[in-house]
Design an enzyme around this catalytic site. Structure first.
Site, PDB file in Angstrom:
ATOM      1  N   ASN A  69       0.856  -1.179   0.000  1.00  8.63           N
ATOM      2  CA  ASN A  69       0.000   0.000   0.000  1.00  8.63           C
ATOM      3  C   ASN A  69       0.898   1.235   0.000  1.00  8.63           C
ATOM      4  O   ASN A  69       1.342   1.686   1.068  1.00  8.63           O
ATOM      5  CB  ASN A  69      -0.904   0.005   1.233  1.00  8.63           C
ATOM      6  CG  ASN A  69      -1.731   1.277   1.342  1.00  8.63           C
ATOM      7  OD1 ASN A  69      -1.848   2.039   0.380  1.00  8.63           O
ATOM      8  ND2 ASN A  69      -2.290   1.514   2.511  1.00  8.63           N
ATOM      9  N   PRO A  70       1.194   1.813  -1.162  1.00  9.13           N
ATOM     10  CA  PRO A  70       2.171   2.912  -1.217  1.00  9.13           C
ATOM     11  C   PRO A  70       1.696   4.189  -0.547  1.00  9.13           C
ATOM     12  O   PRO A  70       2.499   5.064  -0.228  1.00  9.13           O
ATOM     13  CB  PRO A  70       2.378   3.112  -2.724  1.00  9.13           C
ATOM     14  CG  PRO A  70       1.109   2.633  -3.348  1.00  9.13           C
ATOM     15  CD  PRO A  70       0.626   1.509  -2.487  1.00  9.13           C
ATOM     16  N   GLY A 129       0.261  -1.411   6.984  1.00  8.25           N
ATOM     17  CA  GLY A 129      -0.249  -1.489   8.342  1.00  8.25           C
ATOM     18  C   GLY A 129      -1.335  -2.531   8.489  1.00  8.25           C
ATOM     19  O   GLY A 129      -1.480  -3.443   7.672  1.00  8.25           O
ATOM     20  N   ASP A 130      -2.129  -2.375   9.540  1.00  8.00           N
ATOM     21  CA  ASP A 130      -3.170  -3.357   9.832  1.00  8.00           C
ATOM     22  C   ASP A 130      -4.264  -3.374   8.776  1.00  8.00           C
ATOM     23  O   ASP A 130      -4.896  -4.405   8.544  1.00  8.00           O
ATOM     24  CB  ASP A 130      -3.781  -3.067  11.207  1.00  8.00           C
ATOM     25  CG  ASP A 130      -2.781  -3.312  12.334  1.00  8.00           C
ATOM     26  OD1 ASP A 130      -2.188  -4.394  12.373  1.00  8.00           O
ATOM     27  OD2 ASP A 130      -2.590  -2.402  13.159  1.00  8.00           O
TER      28      ASP A 130
END
Length: 388
Positions: A69-70, A129-130
């Site tokens: 996820n950039p 992240g999550d």
């Protein structure tokens, strides 16, 4: 261009970028596709891989798909990933086919993960992240069942889940002991070395982890690997998602906004198909497969993603000042001794519904808003193999 495309293995995708980064010459190849793209791996000399496992041959190169996820952490995830690529390539490129897929928006990671599993990837690694991890975990399932490979149906093969924690919260990584954070209110000191994550991937040691599943009155089941929560904390998560640009401060802002107009409510619970029990003046219910949420808050301190159970923590009759006075206990996991805080273990399932019938009690899992009660939460023991 055509020869370069044919040298990189399989991955999808719709409106995304796919890079094959196993070698310096192939890095930089970008496919910006508006359609499904199939790319094949290079034919390299056979090498012994340290990602081998008992269910697959050690004579072939492993296929690793990195779902990145950039835009995570205000773009920091993308920058950290770029800096990590040379080390990753030098550490894994000799023995593995490494494919990078950049997500283009919400839920894109689900499609990437499902396609990679169907094509027989050895591992799908969430980079972020999550939220990214949550989507990748949900991509391991389709129509209520695990996704399976389209190839070698006679030989058992399981795609593993991997994680390089580079996001805002990265709470699941804390449970595994991969991310050390000292957090209190607005202050946060993080110790996160993504090269250690690459070393774990290189070693390829796998263990089974549990996955939670959420069912509503209709629609597809939803999966979570970290924490699902109800009422105030879920409302706070809903609002905090609007303020990700402020980093971990987003959780504080979201909580303050959630408190405005909040009312504790009576909620009924049924555990492991037992009798309904009514809990009065509930502030929040947290259902943990893992320990942390909200950027380092140890809300379900006894949860373990490999013990086959869920820990359910209920907060009753909390006022706004209770959170301020007891916030340090919520962060260090000592709040279970506080009055009006209950903890219980759930072996199979827990059903939660409101008593008033107003349909206004928020539900979320791993930071994703799922709507409102009623919901049923269950545990799937050992549902995924994870590189740990």
């Amino acid at each position: 261009m055509s020869s370069s495309i044919s040298s990189c293995r399989y991955y999808y995708y719709y409106n995304t970028h796919v890079h094959q980064i196993s070698s310096p010459s192939s890095f930089g190849l970008s496919l910006a596709a508006k359609r499904s793209v199939v790319v094949r791996a290079e034919n390299h000399p056979m090498a012994t891989s340290d990602l081998s496992n008992s269910s697959s041959s050690s004579s072939r190169r492993r296929d690793l798909v990195f779902v990145v996820n950039p835009r995570g952490a205000n773009g920091t995830t993308g920058e950290d990933w770029k800096r990590l690529i040379p080390f990753l390539r030098s550490r894994l490129g000799t023995h593995c086919n490494i494919c990078e897929s950049l997500t283009s928006g919400p839920y894109h990671a689900l499609d990437i993960t499902r396609e990679a599993i169907r094509e027989g990837a050895d591992a799908v690694i969430a980079v972020g992240g999550d939220g990214t991890l949550h989507e990748v975990v949900n991509g391991f399932f389709w129509a209520g069942k695990p996704v399976t490979t389209n190839h070698n149906k006679e030989a058992p093969h399981k795609t593993a889940l991997g994680l390089i924690p580079l996001g805002t919260g990265s709470d699941f990584a804390r449970t595994l002991g991969w991310l050390f954070t000292l957090s209190f209110m607005l202050c946060s000191i993080r110790n996160n070395n993504p090269r250690e994550a690459v070393e774990r991937i290189a070693k390829g040691l796998r263990s089974q982890v549990d996955v939670g599943v959420i069912n509503g009155e209709s629609g597809e089941p939803h999966y979570f690997i970290n924490v699902a929560d109800i009422h105030l904390s879920a409302k706070a998560g809903y609002y905090s998602s609007r303020y990700k640009r402020f980093g971990n401060l987003c959780y504080v802002i979201g909580s303050l906004q959630a408190f405005m107009g909040h009312r504790n409510q009576d909620i009924k619970i049924k555990v492991d198909d037992g009798e309904w029990e009514t809990y009065s003046q509930v502030t929040a219910i947290c259902i943990g497969n893992a320990k942390y949420f909200g950027g380092g808050m140890k809300i379900t301190p006894n949860a373990d993603p490999s013990n086959g159970n869920l820990e359910v923590v209920t907060l009753q009759d909390f006022k706004w000042y209770d959170f301020i006075l007891k916030l340090h206990k919520l962060y260090n996991g000592t709040h279970l001794t506080v009055k009006n805080v209950l903890s219980r273990r759930v072996q199979h399932s827990i059903e939660v519904d409101e008593v008033s019938g107003r349909s206004n009690i928020f539900v979320q899992s791993d930071g994703e808003h799922l709507g409102f009660l009623p919901r049923k939460f269950s545990i799937l023991p050992g549902a995924i193999e994870m590189i740990r």
